[in-house]
Design a protein around this motif. Sequence first.
Motif, PDB file in Angstrom:
ATOM      1  N   GLN A  31       0.853  -1.024  -0.004  1.00 52.97           N
ATOM      2  CA  GLN A  31      -0.081  -0.142   0.020  1.00 52.97           C
ATOM      3  C   GLN A  31       0.815   1.178  -0.059  1.00 52.97           C
ATOM      4  O   GLN A  31       0.425   2.101  -0.800  1.00 52.97           O
ATOM      5  N   THR A  32       1.844   1.372   0.804  1.00 53.70           N
ATOM      6  CA  THR A  32       2.712   2.208   0.545  1.00 53.70           C
ATOM      7  C   THR A  32       3.513   2.407  -0.511  1.00 53.70           C
ATOM      8  O   THR A  32       3.760   3.649  -0.869  1.00 53.70           O
ATOM      9  N   LEU A  33       4.120   1.463  -1.181  1.00 52.55           N
ATOM     10  CA  LEU A  33       4.587   1.484  -2.219  1.00 52.55           C
ATOM     11  C   LEU A  33       3.790   2.014  -3.433  1.00 52.55           C
ATOM     12  O   LEU A  33       4.144   2.955  -4.201  1.00 52.55           O
ATOM     13  N   LYS A  34       2.549   1.656  -3.490  1.00 54.75           N
ATOM     14  CA  LYS A  34       1.511   2.266  -4.481  1.00 54.75           C
ATOM     15  C   LYS A  34       1.277   3.435  -4.288  1.00 54.75           C
ATOM     16  O   LYS A  34       1.357   4.457  -5.142  1.00 54.75           O
ATOM     17  N   GLU A  35       1.046   3.939  -2.783  1.00 53.52           N
ATOM     18  CA  GLU A  35       0.672   5.328  -2.814  1.00 53.52           C
ATOM     19  C   GLU A  35       1.830   6.712  -3.194  1.00 53.52           C
ATOM     20  O   GLU A  35       1.441   7.542  -3.543  1.00 53.52           O
ATOM     21  N   LYS A  36       3.003   5.834  -2.294  1.00 54.75           N
ATOM     22  CA  LYS A  36       3.922   6.885  -2.725  1.00 54.75           C
ATOM     23  C   LYS A  36       5.099   6.876  -3.827  1.00 54.75           C
ATOM     24  O   LYS A  36       5.351   7.898  -4.330  1.00 54.75           O
ATOM     25  N   PHE A  37       5.095   5.723  -4.491  1.00 55.21           N
ATOM     26  CA  PHE A  37       6.066   5.474  -5.287  1.00 55.21           C
ATOM     27  C   PHE A  37       5.204   5.260  -6.594  1.00 55.21           C
ATOM     28  O   PHE A  37       6.158   5.143  -7.749  1.00 55.21           O
ATOM     29  N   GLY A  38       4.067   4.570  -6.817  1.00 56.79           N
ATOM     30  CA  GLY A  38       3.544   4.006  -7.969  1.00 56.79           C
ATOM     31  C   GLY A  38       2.555   4.591  -8.826  1.00 56.79           C
ATOM     32  O   GLY A  38       1.623   4.030  -9.437  1.00 56.79           O
ATOM     33  N   GLY A  39       2.559   6.156  -8.709  1.00 56.24           N
ATOM     34  CA  GLY A  39       1.738   6.668  -9.447  1.00 56.24           C
ATOM     35  C   GLY A  39       1.869   6.396 -11.175  1.00 56.24           C
ATOM     36  O   GLY A  39       2.725   5.991 -11.429  1.00 56.24           O
ATOM     37  N   GLU A  40       0.538   6.530 -11.928  1.00 51.11           N
ATOM     38  CA  GLU A  40       0.736   6.144 -13.172  1.00 51.11           C
ATOM     39  C   GLU A  40       1.780   7.245 -13.997  1.00 51.11           C
ATOM     40  O   GLU A  40       2.113   6.755 -14.992  1.00 51.11           O
ATOM     41  N   ASP A  41       2.125   8.165 -13.560  1.00 51.16           N
ATOM     42  CA  ASP A  41       3.005   9.024 -14.069  1.00 51.16           C
ATOM     43  C   ASP A  41       4.413   8.875 -13.858  1.00 51.16           C
ATOM     44  O   ASP A  41       5.473   9.424 -14.288  1.00 51.16           O
ATOM     45  N   LYS A  42       4.551   7.603 -12.884  1.00 48.87           N
ATOM     46  CA  LYS A  42       6.090   7.534 -12.629  1.00 48.87           C
ATOM     47  C   LYS A  42       6.397   6.001 -12.837  1.00 48.87           C
ATOM     48  O   LYS A  42       5.533   5.034 -12.976  1.00 48.87           O
ATOM     49  N   TYR A  43       7.859   5.728 -13.043  1.00 51.04           N
ATOM     50  CA  TYR A  43       8.206   4.510 -13.291  1.00 51.04           C
ATOM     51  C   TYR A  43       8.472   3.841 -11.735  1.00 51.04           C
ATOM     52  O   TYR A  43       9.029   4.497 -10.853  1.00 51.04           O
ATOM     53  N   LEU A  44       8.280   2.865 -11.348  1.00 54.03           N
ATOM     54  CA  LEU A  44       8.608   2.059 -10.295  1.00 54.03           C
ATOM     55  C   LEU A  44      10.104   1.602 -10.345  1.00 54.03           C
ATOM     56  O   LEU A  44      10.444   1.081 -11.482  1.00 54.03           O
ATOM     57  N   CYS A  45      11.210   1.501  -9.406  1.00 54.07           N
ATOM     58  CA  CYS A  45      10.431   2.173  -8.062  1.00 54.07           C
ATOM     59  C   CYS A  45      11.678   3.317  -7.691  1.00 54.07           C
ATOM     60  O   CYS A  45      12.745   3.091  -7.773  1.00 54.07           O
ATOM     61  N   ALA A  46      11.437   4.652  -7.349  1.00 49.44           N
ATOM     62  CA  ALA A  46      12.248   5.548  -7.237  1.00 49.44           C
ATOM     63  C   ALA A  46      13.181   5.123  -5.866  1.00 49.44           C
ATOM     64  O   ALA A  46      12.588   4.723  -5.211  1.00 49.44           O
ATOM     65  N   SER A  47      14.335   5.444  -5.889  1.00 46.02           N
ATOM     66  CA  SER A  47      15.092   5.285  -4.810  1.00 46.02           C
ATOM     67  C   SER A  47      14.929   5.958  -3.611  1.00 46.02           C
ATOM     68  O   SER A  47      15.372   5.770  -2.329  1.00 46.02           O
ATOM     69  N   PHE A  48      13.994   7.031  -3.679  1.00 47.20           N
ATOM     70  CA  PHE A  48      13.482   7.796  -2.402  1.00 47.20           C
ATOM     71  C   PHE A  48      12.207   8.486  -2.491  1.00 47.20           C
ATOM     72  O   PHE A  48      11.695   8.642  -3.934  1.00 47.20           O
ATOM     73  N   ASP A  49      11.485   8.455  -1.599  1.00 49.99           N
ATOM     74  CA  ASP A  49      10.004   8.733  -1.585  1.00 49.99           C
ATOM     75  C   ASP A  49       9.491  10.031  -2.454  1.00 49.99           C
ATOM     76  O   ASP A  49       9.930  11.196  -2.212  1.00 49.99           O
ATOM     77  N   PRO A  50       8.993   9.863  -3.682  1.00 49.07           N
ATOM     78  CA  PRO A  50       8.857  10.907  -4.534  1.00 49.07           C
ATOM     79  C   PRO A  50       7.778  12.070  -4.119  1.00 49.07           C
ATOM     80  O   PRO A  50       7.534  13.156  -4.469  1.00 49.07           O
ATOM     81  N   THR A  51       7.148  11.490  -2.919  1.00 52.95           N
ATOM     82  CA  THR A  51       6.295  12.820  -2.153  1.00 52.95           C
ATOM     83  C   THR A  51       7.027  13.470  -1.244  1.00 52.95           C
ATOM     84  O   THR A  51       6.157  14.636  -0.786  1.00 52.95           O
ATOM     85  N   HIS A  52       8.315  13.173  -1.019  1.00 53.18           N
ATOM     86  CA  HIS A  52       9.030  14.128   0.129  1.00 53.18           C
ATOM     87  C   HIS A  52       9.642  15.251  -0.730  1.00 53.18           C
ATOM     88  O   HIS A  52      10.079  15.129  -1.724  1.00 53.18           O
ATOM     89  N   GLU A  53       9.844  16.438   0.028  1.00 51.45           N
ATOM     90  CA  GLU A  53      10.500  17.449  -0.431  1.00 51.45           C
ATOM     91  C   GLU A  53      11.751  17.401  -0.790  1.00 51.45           C
ATOM     92  O   GLU A  53      12.487  18.186  -1.542  1.00 51.45           O
ATOM     93  N   LYS A  54      12.608  16.371   0.008  1.00 50.38           N
ATOM     94  CA  LYS A  54      13.905  16.006  -0.290  1.00 50.38           C
ATOM     95  C   LYS A  54      14.015  14.979  -1.711  1.00 50.38           C
ATOM     96  O   LYS A  54      15.499  14.964  -2.032  1.00 50.38           O
ATOM     97  N   PHE A  55      13.198  14.739  -2.286  1.00 50.66           N
ATOM     98  CA  PHE A  55      13.222  13.961  -3.451  1.00 50.66           C
ATOM     99  C   PHE A  55      14.138  14.889  -4.631  1.00 50.66           C
ATOM    100  O   PHE A  55      13.619  15.870  -4.860  1.00 50.66           O
ATOM    101  N   ASN A  56      14.974  14.058  -5.346  1.00 49.02           N
ATOM    102  CA  ASN A  56      15.436  14.677  -6.432  1.00 49.02           C
ATOM    103  C   ASN A  56      15.530  13.732  -7.698  1.00 49.02           C
ATOM    104  O   ASN A  56      16.143  12.594  -7.263  1.00 49.02           O
ATOM    105  N   PRO A  57      14.614  13.604  -8.620  1.00 38.74           N
ATOM    106  CA  PRO A  57      14.852  12.560  -9.615  1.00 38.74           C
ATOM    107  C   PRO A  57      15.843  12.435 -10.286  1.00 38.74           C
ATOM    108  O   PRO A  57      16.069  11.389 -11.244  1.00 38.74           O
ATOM    109  N   LYS A  58      17.020  13.226 -10.332  1.00 35.69           N
ATOM    110  CA  LYS A  58      18.303  13.067 -11.165  1.00 35.69           C
ATOM    111  C   LYS A  58      19.523  12.729 -10.215  1.00 35.69           C
ATOM    112  O   LYS A  58      20.573  12.613 -10.929  1.00 35.69           O
ATOM    113  N   LYS A  59      19.415  12.968  -9.020  1.00 30.93           N
ATOM    114  CA  LYS A  59      20.741  13.032  -8.332  1.00 30.93           C
ATOM    115  C   LYS A  59      20.838  11.733  -7.572  1.00 30.93           C
ATOM    116  O   LYS A  59      20.361  11.534  -6.325  1.00 30.93           O
ATOM    117  N   TYR A  60      21.412  10.702  -8.137  1.00 32.18           N
ATOM    118  CA  TYR A  60      22.143   9.707  -7.735  1.00 32.18           C
ATOM    119  C   TYR A  60      21.123   8.720  -6.975  1.00 32.18           C
ATOM    120  O   TYR A  60      20.362   8.566  -7.561  1.00 32.18           O
TER     121      TYR A  60
END
Length: 437
Positions: free
Chosen positions: A329-358
């Motif tokens: 449920q956590t994986l789907k809600e935070k990481f699994g939106g239709e606009d995203k590839y699974l699975c980001a290395s850090f929570d995409p809903t968090h302000e610290k998320f950076n989609p390009k940085k290591y």
Amino acid sequence: MKESLVKQAIEVLENNHQDGGFTIPAQGLYPFQWKWDSGFIAIGYAHYDMGKAMQELASLLNAQWGNGFIPHIVFHYDSDTYFPGPDFHRSQLHPLASKKLRSTGLVQPPVLGFVLEKLYEVSNRNPTVLGFIDDQIDKVYENHVYFYENRDINNEGLVYIYHNWESGTDNSPMWDDIWPTMNPPEYEFERKDTTHVDPSQRPTKREYDHYLYIIEIAKQYNYDDAKIAQHSPFLVLDPLFNAMLLRSNEALIKLYGLLKRGEGKAQYLKEKHALGVQGMNTKLYHESSGAYLHFDLRSNTLLPYISSSSFAPLYAGVPSGERAQQLIQTLKEKFGGEDKYLCASFDPTHEKFNPKKYWRGPVWINMNWIIYQGLKRYGFEDLATRVKNESIELVAKHSFYEYFDCRKVNPDGDSNAYGGNNFSWTASLLIDFLNED
């Protein structure tokens, strides 16, 4: 498409293979042998050249220390394209360090147990491969003993890491709360990684000051684990690291059974394994987050961030069925939106998320492979298929890069692929994904 991708992946591995019988992660950027990279690389080789797969692991285990320690980087030769190198790490400070090969005094996630098991499965239970396992398994077992005897300071089946590089997730936002507890000097050194890739995608100079400072402390105590546990400002229980140890425990127990020997060793691992599963569920699981989190032994608190590491315990069979549902449920809600590839290395809903940085947000194929195995283990077949297919899609679209943007539509208009290209574990695990059917 499958045949073309496999052919390209094989070319990547062959080009990164070195005369000394090991494989570098990527040309220029990573010129040495990395521990968990070699484990994943061996899986790819197993599908088309079992000799190279076995050689990859044997070359890594050849650098093992007398106390069972397996280093995270083995410096088979000198290279001026990487910092910090052997002259900085000075592994020889430890009295039991390898006399044959220079290395770091750090570790990486212990994947070798389940990699040995995977080689045997891919080989269709070939007796020659089982013979290789018979020759090497005790070295991997001794590595597990090293962890439990030296890094489980509370005797709870959970082992610590003393450096962010040991986690494998080098510059994760996970560590941001730890850096303010330290005040390292401003070191003078020449970065090499930023000459190969965009500096904006890499850790900062000040982050590197912290990384080097922790190593200097370890060197001050000659890499003595007991003294590191006393004095290192960084001491963390990592759910990814411990999940890899537990999954490898399972594999070693199974392999000792196939070899019809090592009953005492298997029993030792069973006892430690049970303790570790209990420890992960009581100490690392956070109910309100619905995820396994990192535990900071210095502040005696959970670090309040969810990452791809939070889902690695699925691969080791750690959560109950009910808890696994919470994780999904956590994986789907935070990481699994239709606009995203699974699975980001850090929570995409968090302000610290950076989609390009290591490790601060991109998708890594090795983490996807681990999560895929865990999803299959618990019967989440649809989600597992999505992770596999999206991993293949990312490589097919963008080539064999180190990591990928999790956003399916990149508003910046640049490539969705970052880091080093022709990256070995991306190629290797793609081969495994494509052979899954």
